[in-house]
Scaffold this active site. Structure first.
Site: not given
Ligand code: IVH
Length: 681
Positions: A34, A83-84, A114, A116, A118, A173, A225, A313, A407, A410, A425, A430
């Site tokens: 550091d 999206s997926l 991989e 997913k 959140d 993400e 990703y 999922k 409260c 007290c 409170c 208290c």
């Molecule tokens: S690939 C065209 N890889 O999940 C989208 N997405 O529910 C290809 N997400 O919108 C995305 N982990 O935001 C990909 N390893 C991963 C991911 C991932 C999370 C998200 C992504 C997507 C959403 C769909």
């Protein structure tokens, strides 16, 4: 130094600090301590101040530099952010595989599995290998420009190495770490604000902070990703592309599997499912992707997302239980928190019998009633939370909960402050508030008086032996050992308490500042504030804090004080100008306690441990302070936690893994008491 030399040195420092940031934040294998890092950083700050013409907007010093913005600019994604499509079962996933085989008419390809994550999907754009834009997905076509906030995420590279393409867009993400989420929520509730439901909401909320300073204080990170619109062509496979992202300094998924068959894909999904609670981020599934990028065009896309990838999922882990009653707890700052007392039930590895319901609004919104059958989940994988009632199971005997108007401890009046969801409170005397304040005062990161747990503190308060945290210092050994704690004499524990309090007198400033329990002043904030003050008694009239409040931090020359947030500075000043704060300071003076900044501990230039940093941890055979004193007399420096300046970690029994792990990483030698005595001669 000539202009040219300054410019060159600035360039070198920027690249060098970027490299160390990458080693620390992305690869978790720092190669300097550091102190050396700080020296580089401070030199860069100095040069940028003296030669502002060479200051680079992508300099590491500029991560938290923007002023609050009024709103976010909208940006159009050059390539839509899709999206997926999701599946919830293995047969569904087998259909996905059959579809691909049918469309491709070939079988010689690989799938990657991989996590997913959140979180919140982001696009990062680089031009001339420099970060120029970070944007949220938005509706997939148009998102928000959150570049200033993304810059504060230390693992996002601001500049890329020379072998990266000149123009590049990557996607990934952003997430909030699970521990970070727990800490942030504690802070939110303490300040009377609504806590976040899960790390994803907390992450989204942080990225949408209008003040980048606030965003910077949130523990965010990212995993990259996916390819964006430029700079990602020319990779034969997804895995090759991910490896390149990693080489260019981006964090990538810590786990992935290449699979030759659906059997292997299913096995990988199961393996990942078993690991799902061990990541720093929350995952809600697996993503299965075709590895061969040449096949992407052939496969095309649906309205939802690409046909070369599918999300799987995992079923959320939840358990059914019954709300047997709702009790109301009174916290340190007086906040009344309703708590569901549950029929004990097992969920994701632990038995749960209580869950906070946060506040009355939340209970009303969720319509949770006493006697309800409910679904229990773990928010952020750790905090038990009632997800929803199961209305079909109602018998009519359930009762609607009402927040008490006084409260519950007290009997004093309660108030709801403007803009807060919490009910407090209003009685600072208290006993519940006092007990929790004292418990906090004695807690690990505060004054660390181990033997003062909840029940002991409750007994002390109930017997009227303490009515303020500082009263602890006037407790006599006799009355303390005679104390009745749920039917037992406190006895010999009294000595432990008195010894721990004696050591607490010389704990560093930041520990005392944290111990007071000022709103918005957590352990880290306390450290940042303490670093700018020599002594406890300097805080009340602090110019640094006033500058921060007046938003004049830049004039204070030292950019380090920018770390201190206005809210925190205001709260500290307000504390010391209150009647209670003034009285507290007076009593500290009477007790002869004036805690000093950590490094300012006097250094003995001679002795067997001259200048050597030592940390004591675990249960030792003698009081910790006794060893600390011996070390100091031998010229050593006693530190409260392992840093790059720590040479020895003296470990007793029951030492936590985090401490020894940190010691190992920083190259600190872990020794036992016998070895310490040898060193002391
Ligand atoms: S690939 C065209 N890889 O999940 C989208 N997405 O529910 C290809 N997400 O919108 C995305 N982990 O935001 C990909 N390893 C991963 C991911 C991932 C999370 C998200 C992504 C997507 C959403 C769909």
């Amino acid at each position: 130094m000539t202009n040219e030399e300054a410019q060159q040195r600035i360039r070198w420092l920027v690249a060098e600090i970027d490299r160390h940031d990458r080693l620390y934040y992305v690869e978790a294998r720092p190669v300097i301590g550091d102190r050396d890092y700080d020296l580089l950083y401070e030199e860069l700050l100095r040069l940028e101040r003296d030669y502002p013409q060479f200051r680079d907007p992508n300099s590491p010093t500029q991560r938290v530099s923007g002023a609050p913005v009024a709103g976010f600019r909208q940006v159009r994604h050059e390539l839509p952010m899709q999206s997926l499509d999701k599946t919830h079962s293995k047969p569904d996933l087998a259909d996905f595989d059959a579809m691909i085989r049918r469309d491709l008419g070939e079988t010689g390809f690989t799938y990657d599995v991989e996590p997913k994550i959140d979180g919140v999907s982001l696009s990062l754009r680089y031009e001339g290998r420099r970060l120029v834009q970070a944007a949220t997905r938005g509706n997939g076509i148009v998102g928000d420009d959150i570049t200033q906030n993304a810059r504060t995420i230390r693992s996002i590279p601001l500049t890329l190495p020379a072998d990266a393409p000149d123009a590049l867009e990557v996607r990934g993400e952003a997430y909030m770490t699970r521990d970070g989420f727990v800490k942030l929520n504690e802070r939110e509730e303490e300040s009377g604000r609504e806590p976040f439901a899960n790390p994803r909401n907390a992450c989204a909320g942080s990225l949408k902070q209008l003040d980048p300073k606030e965003a910077a204080s949130r523990p965010l990170d990212i995993v990259v990703y996916n390819a964006g619109s430029v700079g990602c062509d020319g990779f034969a496979s997804h895995m090759e592309m991910i490896a390149a992202f990693r080489r260019w300094g981006f964090p990538t998924a810590p786990w992935s599997k290449s699979c030759k068959s659906m059997g292997e894909v299913f096995a990988a999904i199961d393996e990942l499912g078993g690991l799902r609670h061990s990541f720093r981020f929350e995952i809600d599934g697996a993503v299965v992707k075709v590895d061969e990028r040449r096949l992407y065009d052939v496969l095309g896309a649906t309205a939802h997302g690409p046909r070369w990838a599918r999300a799987y999922k995992y079923a959320p882990e939840r358990a059914e239980t019954v709300v047997e009653s709702i009790t109301v707890q009174v916290g340190r700052t007086g906040i009344l928190t309703p708590v569901a007392e549950l029929r004990p039930t097992e969920l994701a590895g632990s038995v749960i019998s209580r869950a906070t319901l946060h506040n009355a609004d939340q209970i009303a919104r969720q319509d949770i009633r006493i006697g309800d059958h409910v679904w229990l989940v773990k928010a952020g994988d750790v905090i038990p939370a009632v997800e929803a009632p199961i209305p079909e199971k109602r018998t009519g005997a359930e009762r609607v909960f009402e927040m008490p108007s006084a409260c519950p401890v007290c009997g004093g009046a309660t108030v709801r402050e403007e803009g807060e969801v919490a009910i407090r409170c209003a009685n600072p005397a208290c006993p519940a508030q006092l007990s929790r304040r004292i418990e906090h005062f004695a807690s690990r990161n505060a004054l660390d008086v181990r033997a003062l747990g909840e029940t002991v503190v409750d007994a002390l308060v109930e017997k009227g032996m303490v009515s303020d945290p500082l009263d602890l210092f006037s407790l006599g050994a006799d009355s303390l050992s005679a104390l009745d704690v749920s039917g037992h004499r406190f006895g010999k524990n009294a000595i432990t308490v008195i010894e721990a309090l004696a050591s607490a007198r010389s704990l560093p400033l930041h520990r005392w500042l944290f111990a007071i329990g000022i709103p918005n002043v957590g352990a880290t904030v306390a450290r940042d504030i303490a670093a700018e003050h020599a002594k406890f008694s300097d805080l009340a009239g602090s110019e640094v804090l006033r500058n921060v409040v007046e938003n004049d931090a830049k004039k204070g020359k030292d950019r380090k004080i920018l770390k201190i947030k206005v809210e925190a500075a205001k709260a500290v000043l307000a504390f010391f100008s209150s009647d209670y704060g003034r009285r507290f300071l007076e009593r500290m003076a009477e007790l002869g306690i004036d805690p000093a900044r950590e490094e300012s501990a006097p250094v003995v230039a001679f002795g067997p441990l001259a200048g050597v940093g030592c940390v004591l941890t675990g249960t030792l055979s003698r009081p910790r302070e006794e060893y600390a004193e011996l070390i100091r007399r031998a010229g050593g420096i006693v530190q409260s936690s392992v840093t790059s300046k720590t040479r020895y970690l003296i470990a007793g029994e029951n030492v936590g893994a985090t401490k020894t792990e940190k010691a190992r990483k920083l190259g600190t030698e872990v020794i036992d008491e016998a070895r310490l005595l040898e060193l002391l001669g």
